[in-house]
Motif scaffolding. Sequence first.
Motif, PDB file in Angstrom:
ATOM      1  N   GLN A 216       0.831  -1.208   0.000  1.00  0.00           N
ATOM      2  CA  GLN A 216       0.000   0.000   0.000  1.00  0.00           C
ATOM      3  C   GLN A 216       0.863   1.254   0.000  1.00  0.00           C
ATOM      4  O   GLN A 216       0.466   2.284  -0.564  1.00  0.00           O
ATOM      5  CB  GLN A 216      -0.915  -0.004   1.222  1.00  0.00           C
ATOM      6  CG  GLN A 216      -1.866   1.184   1.290  1.00  0.00           C
ATOM      7  CD  GLN A 216      -2.840   1.237   0.118  1.00  0.00           C
ATOM      8  OE1 GLN A 216      -3.335   0.204  -0.345  1.00  0.00           O
ATOM      9  NE2 GLN A 216      -3.117   2.454  -0.375  1.00  0.00           N
ATOM     10  N   ALA A 217       2.042   1.197   0.632  1.00  0.00           N
ATOM     11  CA  ALA A 217       2.905   2.382   0.681  1.00  0.00           C
ATOM     12  C   ALA A 217       3.282   2.862  -0.720  1.00  0.00           C
ATOM     13  O   ALA A 217       3.411   4.063  -0.962  1.00  0.00           O
ATOM     14  CB  ALA A 217       4.159   2.086   1.498  1.00  0.00           C
ATOM     15  N   THR A 218       3.461   1.913  -1.649  1.00  0.00           N
ATOM     16  CA  THR A 218       3.758   2.305  -3.029  1.00  0.00           C
ATOM     17  C   THR A 218       2.555   2.982  -3.662  1.00  0.00           C
ATOM     18  O   THR A 218       2.680   4.003  -4.344  1.00  0.00           O
ATOM     19  CB  THR A 218       4.170   1.091  -3.868  1.00  0.00           C
ATOM     20  OG1 THR A 218       5.286   0.430  -3.267  1.00  0.00           O
ATOM     21  CG2 THR A 218       4.559   1.515  -5.284  1.00  0.00           C
ATOM     22  N   VAL A 219       1.373   2.420  -3.426  1.00  0.00           N
ATOM     23  CA  VAL A 219       0.147   3.026  -3.961  1.00  0.00           C
ATOM     24  C   VAL A 219       0.017   4.462  -3.465  1.00  0.00           C
ATOM     25  O   VAL A 219      -0.293   5.382  -4.242  1.00  0.00           O
ATOM     26  CB  VAL A 219      -1.091   2.202  -3.547  1.00  0.00           C
ATOM     27  CG1 VAL A 219      -2.372   2.902  -4.002  1.00  0.00           C
ATOM     28  CG2 VAL A 219      -1.014   0.795  -4.125  1.00  0.00           C
ATOM     29  N   ASP A 220       0.284   4.652  -2.185  1.00  0.00           N
ATOM     30  CA  ASP A 220       0.099   5.983  -1.586  1.00  0.00           C
ATOM     31  C   ASP A 220       1.069   7.005  -2.174  1.00  0.00           C
ATOM     32  O   ASP A 220       0.664   8.103  -2.578  1.00  0.00           O
ATOM     33  CB  ASP A 220       0.290   5.901  -0.070  1.00  0.00           C
ATOM     34  CG  ASP A 220      -0.797   5.088   0.617  1.00  0.00           C
ATOM     35  OD1 ASP A 220      -1.874   4.898   0.007  1.00  0.00           O
ATOM     36  OD2 ASP A 220      -0.566   4.629   1.757  1.00  0.00           O
TER      37      ASP A 220
END
Length: 310
Positions: A216-220
């Motif tokens: 999710q950190a990449t998505v954010d």
Amino acid sequence: MSMRVTFLGTSGAVPTTERAPSALLVNREGERFLFDCGEGTQRQMMRFGTGFNVTHLFVTHLHGDHILGIPGLIQSWDFNGRDDPLAIHVPPGSKKHIKSLVHAGGYDPSYAVNIHEVAPGKTALAGDGYEVRTFKTNHRTKSQGYAIVEEDRPGRFDREKAEEELGIPPGPMYGKLHNGETVELDDGTVIRPEQVVGEPRPGRTLVYTGDTRPVQATVDIAHDADLLIHDATFTTEEAGRARQTYHSTAQEAADVASRANAKRLALTHISSRYAGNAGPIEREGREGFDGECFVPDDGQKFEVPFPDDE
């Protein structure tokens, strides 16, 4: 203002005759940043004409295919008479290991090499009009990705309105208004910047994951990114292998890019099992992502456009 990406090494852990280990060079208006430094990176820089005056090296994690090019590059810079200091940014707990590479074989560079540990979620570098930010990834060791995030730019200057409607003579006043300053004409008329300058325009965002599972950190951090460079070591046929080795499939990378609403997706860290034919990786990525998607070859260059130039 240009932002040119050169893919120096796009292979997985095992290099092939077509692809070298991981390395990425970004030239932002003459300032060069190197992300990861697999073995042979210095030769790739020579081969593809990127220039050698790198100011900052950003390391995603300590696996050999991302760091074993550091000793050779450090020493070559010394042989070439480098005086400028080099900053190396690494995940927490990595400093002593990188230091051992800098001084491999008992070598001491004649220029300063400063190693900085930086945790995910922090700013590794604050530059003029941009930041390089870190974000947490999920690999088999401490790992993190990096994002170059530019500040907003001033809005477009309406020269026609300034000259014809408001009677502002061409010259220094234009620059002051564009920089947000109020000006006064000879007749005492006060002109405010918002009268002739449009809304701020977004800068560019480039995201490089290094080796990782989809997180999710990449998505954010890649929200609306102009270019996301994501691990895509395998196709879905090898999804089990991807999970076992903490890598991503092309389909998973495409899903991350779609969720982030990224504009472009570059699939990299290609397994040697696709040597000579990365078509299956690219096809899978394109099927799962509506934006521009490609598997770069070693040496391929890509100019990252501003959002409003498209």
